[in-house]
Motif scaffolding. Structure first.
Motif, PDB file in Angstrom:
ATOM      1  N   LYS A 243      -6.361  28.610   9.007  1.00  0.00           N
ATOM      2  CA  LYS A 243      -6.603  27.117   8.777  1.00  0.00           C
ATOM      3  C   LYS A 243      -8.156  26.889   8.168  1.00  0.00           C
ATOM      4  O   LYS A 243      -8.310  25.644   7.493  1.00  0.00           O
ATOM      5  N   ALA A 244      -9.145  27.665   8.614  1.00  0.00           N
ATOM      6  CA  ALA A 244     -10.413  27.198   8.178  1.00  0.00           C
ATOM      7  C   ALA A 244     -10.323  27.186   6.529  1.00  0.00           C
ATOM      8  O   ALA A 244     -11.281  26.583   6.077  1.00  0.00           O
ATOM      9  N   HIS A 245      -9.562  28.034   5.905  1.00  0.00           N
ATOM     10  CA  HIS A 245      -9.527  27.873   4.326  1.00  0.00           C
ATOM     11  C   HIS A 245      -8.524  27.243   3.841  1.00  0.00           C
ATOM     12  O   HIS A 245      -8.490  27.122   2.605  1.00  0.00           O
ATOM     13  N   ASN A 246      -7.286  26.650   4.660  1.00  0.00           N
ATOM     14  CA  ASN A 246      -6.245  26.104   4.056  1.00  0.00           C
ATOM     15  C   ASN A 246      -6.636  24.882   3.811  1.00  0.00           C
ATOM     16  O   ASN A 246      -7.671  24.027   4.209  1.00  0.00           O
ATOM     17  N   HIS A 247      -5.746  24.232   3.105  1.00  0.00           N
ATOM     18  CA  HIS A 247      -5.665  22.683   3.038  1.00  0.00           C
ATOM     19  C   HIS A 247      -4.326  22.094   3.332  1.00  0.00           C
ATOM     20  O   HIS A 247      -3.385  22.719   2.901  1.00  0.00           O
ATOM     21  N   THR A 248      -4.429  20.861   3.978  1.00  0.00           N
ATOM     22  CA  THR A 248      -3.031  20.151   4.140  1.00  0.00           C
ATOM     23  C   THR A 248      -2.919  18.923   2.933  1.00  0.00           C
ATOM     24  O   THR A 248      -3.826  18.026   3.055  1.00  0.00           O
ATOM     25  N   ALA A 249      -1.788  19.046   2.378  1.00  0.00           N
ATOM     26  CA  ALA A 249      -1.582  18.241   1.388  1.00  0.00           C
ATOM     27  C   ALA A 249      -0.608  17.163   2.055  1.00  0.00           C
ATOM     28  O   ALA A 249       0.007  17.312   2.982  1.00  0.00           O
ATOM     29  N   ILE A 250      -1.343  15.965   1.683  1.00  0.00           N
ATOM     30  CA  ILE A 250      -0.508  14.679   2.640  1.00  0.00           C
ATOM     31  C   ILE A 250       0.372  13.850   1.437  1.00  0.00           C
ATOM     32  O   ILE A 250      -0.275  13.851   0.257  1.00  0.00           O
ATOM     33  N   TYR A 251       1.548  13.996   1.424  1.00  0.00           N
ATOM     34  CA  TYR A 251       2.481  13.331   0.841  1.00  0.00           C
ATOM     35  C   TYR A 251       2.383  11.833   0.874  1.00  0.00           C
ATOM     36  O   TYR A 251       2.815  11.403   2.100  1.00  0.00           O
ATOM     37  N   VAL A 252       2.237  10.935  -0.188  1.00  0.00           N
ATOM     38  CA  VAL A 252       2.263   9.789  -0.143  1.00  0.00           C
ATOM     39  C   VAL A 252       3.186   9.000  -1.015  1.00  0.00           C
ATOM     40  O   VAL A 252       3.529   9.836  -2.313  1.00  0.00           O
TER      41      VAL A 252
ATOM     42  N   ALA B 298      -4.762  25.407  -4.334  1.00  0.00           N
ATOM     43  CA  ALA B 298      -4.944  26.595  -4.577  1.00  0.00           C
ATOM     44  C   ALA B 298      -6.238  27.070  -5.121  1.00  0.00           C
ATOM     45  O   ALA B 298      -7.060  27.981  -4.583  1.00  0.00           O
ATOM     46  N   ASP B 299      -6.813  26.586  -6.169  1.00  0.00           N
ATOM     47  CA  ASP B 299      -8.105  26.941  -6.628  1.00  0.00           C
ATOM     48  C   ASP B 299      -9.239  26.631  -5.483  1.00  0.00           C
ATOM     49  O   ASP B 299     -10.102  27.418  -5.463  1.00  0.00           O
ATOM     50  N   GLU B 300      -9.081  25.377  -5.035  1.00  0.00           N
ATOM     51  CA  GLU B 300      -9.979  24.907  -3.841  1.00  0.00           C
ATOM     52  C   GLU B 300      -9.868  26.083  -2.736  1.00  0.00           C
ATOM     53  O   GLU B 300     -11.024  26.518  -2.235  1.00  0.00           O
ATOM     54  N   ILE B 301      -8.759  26.720  -2.110  1.00  0.00           N
ATOM     55  CA  ILE B 301      -8.637  27.495  -1.121  1.00  0.00           C
ATOM     56  C   ILE B 301      -9.291  28.916  -1.572  1.00  0.00           C
ATOM     57  O   ILE B 301     -10.230  29.551  -0.894  1.00  0.00           O
TER      58      ILE B 301
ATOM     59  N   PRO C 175       0.864  -1.187   0.077  1.00  0.00           N
ATOM     60  CA  PRO C 175      -0.139   0.016   0.047  1.00  0.00           C
ATOM     61  C   PRO C 175       0.793   1.258   0.047  1.00  0.00           C
ATOM     62  O   PRO C 175       1.941   1.227   0.445  1.00  0.00           O
ATOM     63  N   ALA C 176       0.230   2.224  -0.456  1.00  0.00           N
ATOM     64  CA  ALA C 176       0.867   3.530  -0.409  1.00  0.00           C
ATOM     65  C   ALA C 176       1.154   4.280   1.134  1.00  0.00           C
ATOM     66  O   ALA C 176       0.343   3.599   1.924  1.00  0.00           O
ATOM     67  N   THR C 177       2.087   4.654   1.087  1.00  0.00           N
ATOM     68  CA  THR C 177       2.434   5.059   2.581  1.00  0.00           C
ATOM     69  C   THR C 177       2.466   6.673   2.836  1.00  0.00           C
ATOM     70  O   THR C 177       3.129   7.515   2.038  1.00  0.00           O
ATOM     71  N   ALA C 178       1.678   7.319   3.797  1.00  0.00           N
ATOM     72  CA  ALA C 178       1.775   8.840   3.857  1.00  0.00           C
ATOM     73  C   ALA C 178       3.168   9.066   4.737  1.00  0.00           C
ATOM     74  O   ALA C 178       3.323   8.330   5.764  1.00  0.00           O
ATOM     75  N   PHE C 179       3.745  10.110   4.110  1.00  0.00           N
ATOM     76  CA  PHE C 179       4.939  10.178   5.167  1.00  0.00           C
ATOM     77  C   PHE C 179       5.323  11.606   5.309  1.00  0.00           C
ATOM     78  O   PHE C 179       5.885  12.066   6.110  1.00  0.00           O
ATOM     79  N   ALA C 180       4.261  12.633   4.979  1.00  0.00           N
ATOM     80  CA  ALA C 180       4.750  14.016   5.193  1.00  0.00           C
ATOM     81  C   ALA C 180       3.411  14.807   5.021  1.00  0.00           C
ATOM     82  O   ALA C 180       2.774  14.437   4.046  1.00  0.00           O
ATOM     83  N   MET C 181       3.415  15.980   5.664  1.00  0.00           N
ATOM     84  CA  MET C 181       2.136  17.093   5.439  1.00  0.00           C
ATOM     85  C   MET C 181       2.680  18.418   5.029  1.00  0.00           C
ATOM     86  O   MET C 181       3.596  18.618   5.929  1.00  0.00           O
ATOM     87  N   SER C 182       2.121  19.111   4.349  1.00  0.00           N
ATOM     88  CA  SER C 182       2.346  20.486   4.446  1.00  0.00           C
ATOM     89  C   SER C 182       0.935  21.351   4.047  1.00  0.00           C
ATOM     90  O   SER C 182       0.105  20.641   3.197  1.00  0.00           O
ATOM     91  N   ASP C 183       0.704  22.563   4.720  1.00  0.00           N
ATOM     92  CA  ASP C 183      -0.093  23.468   4.188  1.00  0.00           C
ATOM     93  C   ASP C 183       0.134  24.270   3.245  1.00  0.00           C
ATOM     94  O   ASP C 183       1.414  24.223   2.945  1.00  0.00           O
ATOM     95  N   LEU C 184      -0.593  25.177   2.666  1.00  0.00           N
ATOM     96  CA  LEU C 184      -0.234  26.077   1.607  1.00  0.00           C
ATOM     97  C   LEU C 184      -0.276  27.658   2.050  1.00  0.00           C
ATOM     98  O   LEU C 184      -0.641  27.872   3.305  1.00  0.00           O
ATOM     99  N   GLN C 185       0.588  28.387   1.605  1.00  0.00           N
ATOM    100  CA  GLN C 185       0.758  29.848   2.027  1.00  0.00           C
ATOM    101  C   GLN C 185       0.773  30.815   0.713  1.00  0.00           C
ATOM    102  O   GLN C 185       0.728  30.500  -0.375  1.00  0.00           O
ATOM    103  N   ILE C 186       0.331  32.026   1.128  1.00  0.00           N
ATOM    104  CA  ILE C 186       0.571  33.071  -0.053  1.00  0.00           C
ATOM    105  C   ILE C 186       2.236  33.327   0.173  1.00  0.00           C
ATOM    106  O   ILE C 186       2.747  33.557   1.095  1.00  0.00           O
ATOM    107  N   VAL C 187       2.553  33.125  -1.183  1.00  0.00           N
ATOM    108  CA  VAL C 187       4.169  33.739  -1.295  1.00  0.00           C
ATOM    109  C   VAL C 187       4.194  35.026  -2.015  1.00  0.00           C
ATOM    110  O   VAL C 187       3.444  35.539  -2.963  1.00  0.00           O
TER     111      VAL C 187
END
Lengths: 263, 270
Positions: free
Chosen positions: A217-226, A159-162, A113-125
């Motif tokens: 946080k309310a609008h952010n998204h956490t990407a899960i890296y697998v 980003a489009d979802e956010i 199975p795929a393994t989740a190993f890291a997470m990151s949320d998004l920011q405005i740069v």
């Protein structure tokens, strides 16, 4: 004149053949997999989301130090593009994706199975020092050009979802689309885009060249890296070993040092 | 005596196998990708794919920008070619090398260079922005600039070669007979270089139309503003592959059209 000419011509041909032989020998050594007893060895090709660039370079070096017989070849692109390349039969052993959905087509065929190993949320740069004083997503509507990832790339999708989730509508003629998270970052740091939306880890990696603005946080998204092993993988020994290493305390510490959170 | 030409003819027809095999490989190597592209085209949907708003915007922008770039390349390239061919000055070889640089430079490097010069914080871009509020990045003008940068060498290289190859005595004769410099240019020089110029123009246009690396780096990728057909192909490849393939087909068709019109004129002097 005649014989000498012929001789030199043959010599040229021989040299050309020799070069060809050398070139093919070079190819052969780089793709050979030498299973040396219980020790894992050979070359593994790891294709990873561009946002993992710095972290994976360190992790690959550390992994190679632990397993001197293994060479890790890294390639970075947007996860969607890697998924398309795998679909076209690219010789990739492991795929580290910024979006779980993109590994679905391959995970059914994968030996594990795929393994989740890291997470990151998004920011405005923004540009270094945030010269336009951007504070929130709604401020993006008033700047000239916002850089976003391609709509199919995970960072573009998020980003489009956010933006949609927070009710900010940017008109299409103010959005420049870059093909990956790193290219989007570059459009802001080196190019002339006023702002962009990328992973928080990308902003961190940019150092002094960029300034991040936190998305609530309310609008952010956490990407899960697998990470997933590709079924037709050449190196059946080293690939699972690299996958396991990603969950080791050492690799987790490395990922955290680059701003990722770990499960 | 009549045997000799016959023998030569037969000799010329015999193609050495050592050359033939790699030559056939080369043909296959060049043709197979095009066949691969053709078999990916969904012919029934082609019209629909090419009339989607995204495809239409990309084609329209590509045509507009590439034609402007070609005009600029001729306006600036022909005088430069004349300078290189007719005026002896120190550093001419260096100028010629610089004029041809975009031909061999990786386009993305060209884009970075343009950004450093004409970007909003660039060498020329910053004062222009401060004084007049003019910017090139993320504008169609920026696309034209990037395309002109890569197209210019084709005009320079073909026209300079033609100017060097033409018989200058014709110009001298015309002047001796009392023709003004403008008349010589119009009646003698221009007709002599016209075939080469048309070849250079066609190549410059094809190159401008296909520009990708410098454009995406310098002008960005904004729908309707700077997203030309090659950029649309790259962006749409993973989301709308059918449209991307249809746009690719259009560009292949245009390029084949250009080459057919030229019939190798820029290589073989007629």
């Amino acid at each position: 004149m005649g014989p000498a000419r012929v001789f030199s011509r043959w010599r040229c041909a021989a040299a050309a053949v020799g070069l060809l032989a050398l070139a093919s020998a070079g190819c052969a050594t780089s793709s050979s997999t030498s299973g040396n007893g219980s020790q894992v060895g050979g070359v593994i090709v790891v294709a990873a989301a561009s946002s993992l660039t710095e972290a994976f370079q360190t992790i690959a070096t550390d992994f190679e130090a632990l397993h001197p017989q293994v060479t890790v070849d890294l390639t970075f692109d947007s996860s969607s593009r890697i998924a398309a390349q795998i679909d076209e039969g690219a010789p990739i052993d492991l795929f580290a994706s910024a979006d779980e959905a993109l590994v679905e087509p391959v995970v059914d065929l994968s030996p594990r199975p795929a393994t989740a190993f890291a997470m990151s949320d998004l920011q405005i740069v923004t540009k270094s020092g945030n010269p336009l004083g951007i504070r929130s997503l709604s401020d993006l509507a008033s700047v000239d050009v916002v850089a976003l990832c391609a709509p199919k790339a995970p960072c573009g999708k998020y980003a489009d979802e956010i933006l949609a989730g927070s009710g900010v509508a940017l008109s299409a003629d103010h959005i420049t689309r870059a093909d990956s998270a790193k290219a989007t970052l570059g459009a802001v740091t080196y190019g002339d885009a006023d702002a962009g939306i990328v992973y928080s880890t990308d902003v961190l990696a940019a150092g002094d060249n960029a300034t991040g603005v936190v998305i609530p946080k309310a609008h952010n998204h956490t990407a899960i890296y697998v990470i997933v092993q590709i079924v037709n993988t050449k190196n059946k020994m080293a690939a699972p070993s690299f996958m396991a290493y990603l969950s080791s305390p050492e690799a987790k510490a490395t990922l955290r040092s680059f701003g990722f959170s770990t499960p | 005596m009549r045997l000799q030409p016959l023998q030569r003819k037969r000799g010329a027809r015999r193609v050495p196998v050592l050359l033939l095999i790699p030559a056939v490989f080369a043909i296959v190597f060049l043709v197979v990708p095009i066949i691969g592209l053709l078999q990916k085209v969904v012919w029934g949907d082609l019209f629909h794919d090419l009339t989607t708003p995204q495809a239409r915007a990309a084609i329209a922008l590509s045509l507009r920008c590439s034609l402007w770039a070609t005009v600029l390349a001729v306006l600036f390239g022909v005088p430069l070619a004349w300078l290189l061919a007719r005026v002896e000055f120190r550093g001419r070889a260096v100028v010629r090398a610089l004029a041809l640089l975009p031909l061999v430079l990786p386009p993305v490097v060209g884009g970075v260079a343009l950004l450093s010069a004409f970007g909003r914080r660039g060498l020329i871009g910053e004062p222009l922005d401060a004084a007049f509020g003019i910017h090139f990045t993320f504008t169609a003008t920026g696309v034209v600039l990037a395309e002109t940068f890569v197209a210019l060498p084709f005009v320079v290289i073909t026209v300079e070669a033609a100017l060097r190859a033409m018989d200058r005595r014709l110009e001298d004769a015309a002047s001796t007979l009392g023709a003004s410099r403008f008349t010589v240019l119009r009646r003698i020089t221009f007709p002599a270089i016209a075939p080469a110029l048309s070849g250079g123009v066609a190549l410059a246009w094809a190159r401008a139309l296909g520009e990708f690396g410098a454009t995406i780096t310098f002008a960005g990728n904004i729908e309707g503003r700077t997203r030309t057909a090659p950029l649309a192909v790259y962006l749409l490849l993973d989301s709308q592959p059918q449209t991307a393939i249809a746009l690719s087909l259009v560009m292949v068709a245009i390029c084949i059209g250009v080459l057919t019109l030229l019939r190798g004129r820029w290589l073989v002097r007629q």
